[in-house]
Design a protein around this motif. Structure first.
Motif, PDB file in Angstrom:
ATOM      1  N   PHE A  26      41.518  54.780  32.486  1.00 15.07           N
ATOM      2  CA  PHE A  26      42.766  55.059  31.778  1.00 15.07           C
ATOM      3  C   PHE A  26      42.562  54.792  30.291  1.00 15.07           C
ATOM      4  CE2 PHE A  26      43.098  50.582  33.112  1.00 15.07           C
ATOM      5  CZ  PHE A  26      43.385  49.945  31.912  1.00 15.07           C
ATOM      6  N   ILE A  27      43.471  55.361  29.496  1.00 16.43           N
ATOM      7  CA  ILE A  27      43.549  55.059  28.064  1.00 16.43           C
ATOM      8  C   ILE A  27      44.913  54.435  27.841  1.00 16.43           C
ATOM      9  CG2 ILE A  27      43.559  55.984  25.718  1.00 16.43           C
ATOM     10  CD1 ILE A  27      41.914  58.356  26.837  1.00 16.43           C
ATOM     11  N   PRO A  28      44.980  53.200  27.382  1.00 13.70           N
ATOM     12  CA  PRO A  28      46.294  52.569  27.244  1.00 13.70           C
ATOM     13  C   PRO A  28      47.149  53.235  26.189  1.00 13.70           C
ATOM     14  CG  PRO A  28      44.602  51.216  26.216  1.00 13.70           C
ATOM     15  CD  PRO A  28      43.887  52.316  26.945  1.00 13.70           C
ATOM     16  N   GLU A  29      48.440  53.264  26.451  1.00 14.92           N
ATOM     17  CA  GLU A  29      49.399  53.784  25.481  1.00 14.92           C
ATOM     18  C   GLU A  29      49.537  52.821  24.309  1.00 14.92           C
ATOM     19  OE1 GLU A  29      52.197  56.609  24.080  1.00 14.92           O
ATOM     20  OE2 GLU A  29      50.764  56.694  25.748  1.00 14.92           O
ATOM     21  N   PRO A 142      54.816  50.403  45.463  1.00 14.21           N
ATOM     22  CA  PRO A 142      55.507  50.394  44.169  1.00 14.21           C
ATOM     23  C   PRO A 142      57.004  50.177  44.272  1.00 14.21           C
ATOM     24  CG  PRO A 142      54.770  52.617  44.758  1.00 14.21           C
ATOM     25  CD  PRO A 142      54.141  51.683  45.736  1.00 14.21           C
ATOM     26  N   ALA A 143      57.555  50.393  45.434  1.00 18.50           N
ATOM     27  CA  ALA A 143      58.997  50.207  45.604  1.00 18.50           C
ATOM     28  C   ALA A 143      59.381  48.731  45.677  1.00 18.50           C
ATOM     29  CB  ALA A 143      59.471  50.923  46.857  1.00 18.50           C
ATOM     30  N   THR A 144      58.482  47.902  46.151  1.00 19.96           N
ATOM     31  CA  THR A 144      58.797  46.478  46.336  1.00 19.96           C
ATOM     32  C   THR A 144      57.888  45.542  45.545  1.00 19.96           C
ATOM     33  OG1 THR A 144      57.377  46.388  48.318  1.00 19.96           O
ATOM     34  CG2 THR A 144      59.708  46.877  48.650  1.00 19.96           C
ATOM     35  N   HIS A 145      56.779  46.046  45.018  1.00 21.96           N
ATOM     36  CA  HIS A 145      55.823  45.206  44.292  1.00 21.96           C
ATOM     37  C   HIS A 145      55.902  45.498  42.794  1.00 21.96           C
ATOM     38  CE1 HIS A 145      53.240  45.053  48.216  1.00 21.96           C
ATOM     39  NE2 HIS A 145      54.274  44.218  48.249  1.00 21.96           N
ATOM     40  N   GLN A 146      56.883  44.919  42.142  1.00 24.41           N
ATOM     41  CA  GLN A 146      57.022  45.098  40.693  1.00 24.41           C
ATOM     42  C   GLN A 146      56.104  44.160  39.921  1.00 24.41           C
ATOM     43  OE1 GLN A 146      61.472  44.722  40.271  1.00 24.41           O
ATOM     44  NE2 GLN A 146      61.190  46.535  38.998  1.00 24.41           N
ATOM     45  N   GLU A 324      40.475  48.414  37.546  1.00 29.65           N
ATOM     46  CA  GLU A 324      40.554  49.284  38.718  1.00 29.65           C
ATOM     47  C   GLU A 324      41.888  49.135  39.437  1.00 29.65           C
ATOM     48  OE1 GLU A 324      35.723  49.175  39.526  1.00 29.65           O
ATOM     49  OE2 GLU A 324      37.082  48.016  40.785  1.00 29.65           O
ATOM     50  N   VAL A 325      42.358  47.906  39.562  1.00 32.41           N
ATOM     51  CA  VAL A 325      43.655  47.680  40.217  1.00 32.41           C
ATOM     52  C   VAL A 325      44.778  48.314  39.380  1.00 32.41           C
ATOM     53  CG1 VAL A 325      45.357  45.931  40.879  1.00 32.41           C
ATOM     54  CG2 VAL A 325      42.942  45.613  41.469  1.00 32.41           C
ATOM     55  N   ALA A 326      44.691  48.175  38.058  1.00 29.93           N
ATOM     56  CA  ALA A 326      45.710  48.784  37.181  1.00 29.93           C
ATOM     57  C   ALA A 326      45.719  50.304  37.349  1.00 29.93           C
ATOM     58  CB  ALA A 326      45.430  48.404  35.733  1.00 29.93           C
ATOM     59  N   ALA A 327      44.535  50.916  37.357  1.00 29.49           N
ATOM     60  CA  ALA A 327      44.461  52.377  37.518  1.00 29.49           C
ATOM     61  C   ALA A 327      45.026  52.802  38.863  1.00 29.49           C
ATOM     62  CB  ALA A 327      43.014  52.833  37.368  1.00 29.49           C
ATOM     63  N   PHE A 328      44.747  52.010  39.900  1.00 26.81           N
ATOM     64  CA  PHE A 328      45.261  52.330  41.248  1.00 26.81           C
ATOM     65  C   PHE A 328      46.793  52.253  41.251  1.00 26.81           C
ATOM     66  CE2 PHE A 328      46.685  50.999  45.465  1.00 26.81           C
ATOM     67  CZ  PHE A 328      46.054  51.938  46.276  1.00 26.81           C
ATOM     68  N   MET A 329      47.346  51.192  40.678  1.00 26.84           N
ATOM     69  CA  MET A 329      48.802  51.029  40.642  1.00 26.84           C
ATOM     70  C   MET A 329      49.453  52.143  39.830  1.00 26.84           C
ATOM     71  SD  MET A 329      49.069  46.881  40.148  1.00 26.84           S
ATOM     72  CE  MET A 329      50.839  46.932  39.828  1.00 26.84           C
ATOM     73  N   ALA A 330      48.824  52.509  38.719  1.00 26.58           N
ATOM     74  CA  ALA A 330      49.403  53.542  37.849  1.00 26.58           C
ATOM     75  C   ALA A 330      49.374  54.924  38.488  1.00 26.58           C
ATOM     76  CB  ALA A 330      48.653  53.575  36.524  1.00 26.58           C
ATOM     77  N   SER A 331      48.505  55.102  39.461  1.00 27.41           N
ATOM     78  CA  SER A 331      48.375  56.415  40.109  1.00 27.41           C
ATOM     79  C   SER A 331      49.400  56.607  41.214  1.00 27.41           C
ATOM     80  CB  SER A 331      46.969  56.584  40.697  1.00 27.41           C
ATOM     81  OG  SER A 331      46.771  55.716  41.807  1.00 27.41           O
ATOM     82  N   LYS A 332      50.096  55.544  41.603  1.00 25.26           N
ATOM     83  CA  LYS A 332      51.018  55.624  42.741  1.00 25.26           C
ATOM     84  C   LYS A 332      52.435  55.970  42.289  1.00 25.26           C
ATOM     85  CE  LYS A 332      47.886  54.629  45.733  1.00 25.26           C
ATOM     86  NZ  LYS A 332      47.436  55.662  46.676  1.00 25.26           N
TER      87      LYS A 332
END
Length: 332
Positions: A26-29, A142-146, A324-332
């Motif tokens: 990813f490229i951070p905003e 993503p619905a319950t894990h903020q 990797e975890v951030a990219a996975f979360m962002a893809s969901k």
């Protein structure tokens, strides 16, 4: 993919961005920190441990420019950026301070949808889930894990060992000790610190410390009876954890090492866990992207006690999993 921001551009924040760019995750905003752009850019470009970045890096007002790419920078000394206004949905909090729900909620109040802690939470109530790649990341909802934590470097170093041994032989209970490089929480000279043991010079002493890894492991395996401690030593990076376990099933050194070889060669632990067949020192694993590198020659068995040693680059290995975890979360 959801827009990502990195909040806190210290040791882990900088390495996380390097991994993200290097592996095209990813490229951070946006990047946010409390220091000036020029100093942060210089620290990103030239790293004492990992060397020089492949592109020129410079800081200008409101930007950190890496090669030809400019990433917006916000000084958060006064307040957390307005994530909603920036369109940021996932904040990777690398400040080291947001280990409670109260701290993480500040990002949600500023408009973020998800927060990923780069540290273990103070308690299970302080996050919605502890998720580790190769261990339980598929449980992300993503619905319950903020508010999600990906534990610590030691958590990620020990978790593959626990997973393999628990699956193959069961675990009654255990103790671990990690020999860990010094960190920014320590001092270069003798001076009073909040933790008394940290009052002595980090580069000249072996300093016992606590470890939050056992607590984080308990969030994943509810009935796991494992505790441990850390010893900080005068190395820049590179750590090793020794986990001593009483297993439910009898096992031999050969059987245990065979289980590690198999697990390291296939999903979900391939790329997360590795094995060493020969004798090495910590220099071998500096810059290694694996979370847990099992030193097979150090596996021992004495009576009912199994002893396993796992190396990990406490900065680079952990930064790889965090990105990797951030990219996975962002893809969901």
């Amino acid at each position: 993919m959801k827009k990502i921001a990195i909040y806190g551009f210290g040791r882990i924040g900088r390495q996380c961005l390097k991994v993200a760019l290097q592996n095209q995750l990813f490229i951070p905003e946006a990047i946010a920190d409390v220091k000036d752009e020029s100093t942060l850019a210089a620290l990103f470009e030239v790293d004492t441990v990992y060397g020089r970045w492949k592109n020129h890096v410079k800081g200008t007002p409101g930007s950190i420019i890496i090669g030809e790419r400019a990433i917006s920078y916000y000084n958060s000394a006064q307040e957390i950026p307005d994530w909603a206004n920036l369109g940021v949905e996932l904040v990777i909090d690398c400040s080291g301070r947001s280990t409670t729900r109260t701290g993480a909620n500040l990002h949600l109040e500023r408009g973020a949808k998800l927060v990923l802690m780069s540290a273990p939470p103070k308690s299970l109530e302080d996050c919605d889930a502890v998720l580790l790649k190769g261990i339980n990341l598929e449980n992300f909802d993503p619905a319950t894990h903020q508010i999600v934590s990906t534990g610590s470097c030691t958590t990620n170093g020990l978790a593959p060992v626990v997973k393999v041994v628990h699956k193959n032989f069961g675990i009654q209970y255990g103790l671990f000790s990690t020999v860990h490089s010094y960190t920014n929480s320590q001092s270069l000279t003798d001076q009073p610190m909040k933790d008394r043991r940290d009052s002595w010079a980090a580069a000249e002493n072996i300093i016992p410390s606590s470890s939050g890894a056992a607590r984080a492991l308990g969030f994943i395996w509810k009935d796991l009876q494992i505790s441990g401690k850390a010893y900080r030593v005068p190395t820049r990076t590179g750590s090793i954890a020794e986990l001593n376990l009483v297993t439910e099933k009898p096992c031999t050194v050969e059987e245990v090492n065979h289980a590690f070889r198999n697990a390291a060669s296939e999903a979900p632990l391939k790329g997360v866990m590795d094995v060493l067949e020969e004798a090495w020192s910590s220099a071998r694993i500096v810059g290694d992207s694996h979370s847990s590198i099992i030193d097979l020659p150090l596996t021992q068995k004495q009576g009912g006690i199994l002893s396993v040693a796992a190396w990990y680059d406490n900065e680079w290995g952990f930064a790889n999993r965090l990105a990797e975890v951030a990219a996975f979360m962002a893809s969901k």
